[in-house]
Enzyme design. Sequence first.
Site, PDB file in Angstrom:
ATOM      1  N   ASP A 157      -6.931  -1.553  -4.977  1.00 59.11           N
ATOM      2  CA  ASP A 157      -8.090  -1.109  -4.194  1.00 59.11           C
ATOM      3  C   ASP A 157      -8.921  -0.099  -4.978  1.00 59.11           C
ATOM      4  OD1 ASP A 157      -7.102  -2.691  -2.087  1.00 59.11           O
ATOM      5  OD2 ASP A 157      -5.929  -1.018  -1.299  1.00 59.11           O
ATOM      6  N   ASP A 175       0.861  -1.191   0.000  1.00 58.98           N
ATOM      7  CA  ASP A 175       0.000   0.000   0.000  1.00 58.98           C
ATOM      8  C   ASP A 175       0.891   1.232   0.000  1.00 58.98           C
ATOM      9  OD1 ASP A 175      -2.518  -1.281   0.059  1.00 58.98           O
ATOM     10  OD2 ASP A 175      -2.382  -1.560   2.226  1.00 58.98           O
TER      11      ASP A 175
END
Length: 166
Positions: free
Chosen positions: A138, A120
């Site tokens: 995402d 991330d």
Amino acid sequence: MNPTRKYAALALAVALALAFDQASKWLIVNAVMQPPRVIEVTSFFNVVLLYNTGVSFGMFGGSMSERQIVLIVLNSAIVAGLLAWAWRTENPFERIGLGTICGGALGNIVDRWYQGGVTDFLDFHLAGWHWPAFNFADVAITVGFSMLLIQSFRPARPAPRKGGQA
């Protein structure tokens, strides 16, 4: 619609989401974050480098870090179900939305398989509050879900008449 073209759109949606996600993660890990640091882009957005071993938003990170195979199997089963749905639907908007979700999910599955956690790096914040860091997989999942949500509010098309009779 031609079946080849129909499934090509699905394959393209999956491939583009997966490729963009993996390319962006490779770039962040191997070029941008050498050395790892916080890069302030705007007053509300940073680029960071984190590895999420939990589920959404890092929940259960401690308890799931040694059980990545469970998340891989569960996510793979969900992707298989979504691909079956996409294969059967006649709605191209729905099919592309499902393909985009699957491509994003596959991007995170690849990370879990090879790294033991999801990379991330997008960090949005406001007044000291940070949204959990996320990635382009995402984003793809969110865009695909939004497409399904939009589709659910669109009026259904009437079925074509067979034989030209009323």
